[in-house]
Design an enzyme around this catalytic site. Structure first.
Site, PDB file in Angstrom:
ATOM      1  N   GLY A 135     -11.383   8.567   5.859  1.00 33.90           N
ATOM      2  CA  GLY A 135     -12.314   7.943   4.918  1.00 33.90           C
ATOM      3  C   GLY A 135     -13.767   8.089   5.348  1.00 33.90           C
ATOM      4  N   TYR A 136     -14.423   6.951   5.488  1.00 32.98           N
ATOM      5  CA  TYR A 136     -15.846   6.937   5.843  1.00 32.98           C
ATOM      6  C   TYR A 136     -16.090   6.905   7.359  1.00 32.98           C
ATOM      7  CZ  TYR A 136     -16.406   5.772   0.885  1.00 32.98           C
ATOM      8  OH  TYR A 136     -16.367   5.786  -0.484  1.00 32.98           O
ATOM      9  N   ARG A 182      -9.861  -3.649  10.301  1.00 32.38           N
ATOM     10  CA  ARG A 182      -8.438  -3.795   9.996  1.00 32.38           C
ATOM     11  C   ARG A 182      -7.672  -4.307  11.200  1.00 32.38           C
ATOM     12  NH1 ARG A 182      -7.824   0.731   7.759  1.00 32.38           N
ATOM     13  NH2 ARG A 182      -8.277  -0.061   5.677  1.00 32.38           N
ATOM     14  N   LYS A 202     -10.361   2.340  18.579  1.00 28.80           N
ATOM     15  CA  LYS A 202     -10.751   1.917  17.229  1.00 28.80           C
ATOM     16  C   LYS A 202      -9.948   0.689  16.785  1.00 28.80           C
ATOM     17  CE  LYS A 202     -10.776   3.259  12.400  1.00 28.80           C
ATOM     18  NZ  LYS A 202     -10.183   4.153  11.384  1.00 28.80           N
ATOM     19  N   THR A 255       0.838  -1.197   0.000  1.00 30.09           N
ATOM     20  CA  THR A 255       0.000   0.000   0.000  1.00 30.09           C
ATOM     21  C   THR A 255       0.872   1.245   0.000  1.00 30.09           C
ATOM     22  OG1 THR A 255      -1.843   1.155   1.074  1.00 30.09           O
ATOM     23  CG2 THR A 255      -0.177   0.219   2.511  1.00 30.09           C
ATOM     24  N   ASP A 309      -7.545  -5.189   1.245  1.00 33.50           N
ATOM     25  CA  ASP A 309      -8.541  -4.478   0.460  1.00 33.50           C
ATOM     26  C   ASP A 309      -9.731  -4.319   1.383  1.00 33.50           C
ATOM     27  OD1 ASP A 309      -9.096  -3.288  -2.158  1.00 33.50           O
ATOM     28  OD2 ASP A 309     -10.805  -4.639  -2.165  1.00 33.50           O
ATOM     29  N   ASN A 362      -0.881   4.018   1.063  1.00 34.27           N
ATOM     30  CA  ASN A 362      -1.791   4.811   1.873  1.00 34.27           C
ATOM     31  C   ASN A 362      -1.177   5.069   3.254  1.00 34.27           C
ATOM     32  OD1 ASN A 362      -3.951   5.461   3.771  1.00 34.27           O
ATOM     33  ND2 ASN A 362      -5.376   4.919   2.139  1.00 34.27           N
TER      34      ASN A 362
END
Length: 202
Positions: free
Chosen positions: A155-156, A183, A177, A8, A71, A10
């Site tokens: 993100g969301y 994840r 979290k 990744t 993913d 990211n």
């Protein structure tokens, strides 16, 4: 300490994954860390698992090391599973998540709480040095809220409401979290499988 490549670029994902495994004997390296920051991977799979494997296999072919890839995405039941595997590409790669989040909230106008169910899905794939591979998949259940809230996460997260906590995912501390997220659960399951296979004893 074993080095494992994460397929990744990211930065948010890398930060999260390093926090999750900070007490382990693993050093995670991103594509940028190994000079592959500009690699393009065609994620043309039909499932989260297929896309994770595509990424891990592509990078393993170049590096021959242990490669993991995830993913992940948001699945909204009232939107027939959208954005799903297209979560990062939803409404276009360059579209901000504020716009994406606002759009999803608008799409759910008039939908009652009990039908706003959603989940984050994380499929994580690993390709071993010898080419062996496996995947693990974990979910993070919640609902779509009515407005963006919270400064943590990305993100969301600002629209992902957790009824049992009474807040959005982005209102949790990173530690909270990571303990319950898709994840976090998938990466710990991946670590346990690698441990079972003796990777950290080599």
């Amino acid at each position: 300490m074993r080095e494992i490549i994460v397929a990744t670029g990211n930065k948010n994902k890398m930060t999260e994954m390093r926090e999750i495994l900070e007490d382990s004997n693993v050093k995670l390296k991103s594509l940028k860390d190994i000079g592959l920051g500009n690699i393009e991977i065609n994620e043309n799979g039909r499932t989260f698992e297929e896309n994770a494997l595509i990424k891990a296999r592509t990078v393993h072919e170049i590096t021959k090391g242990i490669v993991i890839a995830d993913d992940s995405g948001l699945v909204v039941d009232a939107l027939d599973g959208a954005p799903g595997i297209y979560s990062a590409r939803y409404m276009g790669h360059e579209t901000s998540y504020h716009i994406k989040n606002t759009h999803i909230i608008k799409e759910l106008e008039g939908v009652p709480d009990e039908k706003r169910t959603a989940r984050f899905v994380c499929a994580m794939a690993c390709v071993m040095e010898d080419g062996g591979e496996f995947t693990v998949t974990r979910n993070f259940e919640g609902r779509i809220g009515y407005e963006e809230k919270g400064e943590n996460g990305f993100g969301y997260d600002p629209i992902f409401y957790l009824p049992e906590y009474g807040c959005m995912s982005s209102e949790l501390s990173p530690e909270e979290k990571n303990g319950i997220s898709h994840r976090g659960k998938a990466l710990r399951a991946m670590y346990e499988e690698l441990f079972r296979r003796g990777v950290f004893n080599e």
